[in-house]
Design an enzyme around this catalytic site. Structure first.
Site, PDB file in Angstrom:
ATOM      1  N   GLU A   1      -3.625  -2.506   2.419  1.00 11.86           N
ATOM      2  CA  GLU A   1      -3.397  -2.392   0.888  1.00 11.86           C
ATOM      3  C   GLU A   1      -1.960  -2.993   0.604  1.00 11.86           C
ATOM      4  O   GLU A   1      -1.009  -2.030   0.982  1.00 11.86           O
ATOM      5  CB  GLU A   1      -3.702  -0.891   0.681  1.00 11.86           C
TER       6      GLU A   1
ATOM      7  N   GLY B   1       0.794  -3.488  -2.021  1.00 16.66           N
ATOM      8  CA  GLY B   1       1.442  -3.489  -3.298  1.00 16.66           C
ATOM      9  C   GLY B   1       2.553  -4.076  -3.633  1.00 16.66           C
ATOM     10  O   GLY B   1       3.152  -5.160  -2.705  1.00 16.66           O
TER      11      GLY B   1
ATOM     12  N   THR C   1       5.702  -3.302  -3.922  1.00 19.82           N
ATOM     13  CA  THR C   1       6.548  -2.845  -3.405  1.00 19.82           C
ATOM     14  C   THR C   1       6.627  -2.144  -1.878  1.00 19.82           C
ATOM     15  O   THR C   1       7.504  -2.702  -1.028  1.00 19.82           O
ATOM     16  CB  THR C   1       7.333  -1.444  -3.947  1.00 19.82           C
TER      17      THR C   1
ATOM     18  N   ASP D   1      -5.753  -3.214  -6.469  1.00 20.09           N
ATOM     19  CA  ASP D   1      -5.455  -1.826  -6.448  1.00 20.09           C
ATOM     20  C   ASP D   1      -6.394  -0.959  -7.160  1.00 20.09           C
ATOM     21  O   ASP D   1      -6.731   0.014  -7.042  1.00 20.09           O
ATOM     22  CB  ASP D   1      -4.205  -1.705  -6.286  1.00 20.09           C
TER      23      ASP D   1
END
Length: 271
Positions: free
Chosen positions: A6, A8, A10, A109
């Site tokens: 997963e 993202g 950041t 997400d």
């Protein structure tokens, strides 16, 4: 074993599931230019520390909101796991409706969170995900994604204050003991922290008023634990919403694959 990724803006989460439980999870800073070979070296070392090996992984699912790095993550799976990965938004069937005007624009997400929350909590849900951005999404009782709101994440706000105002320092994110600060640092910490708590409380109240139905609020993401302790508007803090959603998507797609042919690459020439 399944490798779930997963990614993202950041941070990126890598986790290994053996069919019954999660064996290991690791987080790393998201670096869009990291190559498949670099990922493999890094991952091999972490797997070894957990008593695992790269060759044990024979399935992969990826949810990424960073398009420029998806190529390398996909090649990681193809070259080192010898499997074609399931990718949210491409070849992975979610099995839930995305009831917005432009479904293709919804981040991977957010839809994975919808599924991960739905399989754990009954009824209509509000999912608050605190990451680079703060998303507040509505999940129908049938698991459908029904839209939501997106605001800058709390860390972005801290950095923006420091960058845009010459006399404001960079401050650590913490829960202040008082709302009214008595110096610049405590005033900034109060404004950022309690301002975000108020944002979350206000948005939850407005969504509930708009929907006029019972709704359970689930918080997830990096700093959600701080908010959960600071407000009664959040019913559950659940750090595993996203990873649970990835596992559920994989299970649903693995069943489809078994009926239609294995996803394992016959050879690396398929790259």
């Amino acid at each position: 074993m399944l490798l779930a990724i997963e990614q993202g803006n950041t941070n990126s989460l890598f986790a290994v599931h053996d069919g019954e439980r999660w064996l290991a999870q690791w987080r790393a800073a998201t670096e869009p230019n990291r190559t498949a070979d670099e990922y493999a070296v890094w991952l091999s070392q972490l797997l070894s520390m957990a008593g695992l090996e790269l060759r044990m992984l024979d399935a992969c699912i990826i949810a990424s909101v960073v398009p420029q790095s998806l190529f390398n993550l996909r090649n990681l799976s193809r070259r080192y796991l010898n499997v074609e990965p399931f990718v949210i938004g491409e070849n992975a069937e979610l099995g839930i409706a995305v009831r917005v005007n432009k479904p293709a624009e919804v981040g991977a997400d957010r839809v994975v969170n919808a599924l991960g929350a739905h399989v754990a909590y009954p009824g209509t849900l509000i999912v608050v995900d605190s990451g680079t951005a703060t998303t507040i999404d509505v999940i129908g009782a049938d698991g459908s994604f029904e839209g939501g709101a997106i605001a800058p994440g709390i860390h972005l706000s801290v950095e923006a204050l420091h960058a845009a105002a010459a006399k404001l320092p960079r401050v650590a994110l913490k829960k202040p003991s008082r709302v009214v600060g008595n110096d610049t640092v405590s005033a900034m910490q109060s404004g950022v922290f309690w301002g975000y708590v108020s944002l979350i409380e206000g948005m939850i109240a407005r969504i509930k008023a708009e929907r006029s139905e019972p709704m359970t609020v689930v918080a997830t993401g990096g700093v959600a634990a701080l908010f959960y302790d600071a407000t009664t508007a959040i019913d559950h803090f659940d750090p595993d919403v996203t990873i649970r959603g990835l596992l559920e998507v994989y299970r649903r797609n693995a069943d489809i694959t078994l009926m239609g042919g294995s996803s394992r690459l016959r050879n690396k020439a398929a790259e």
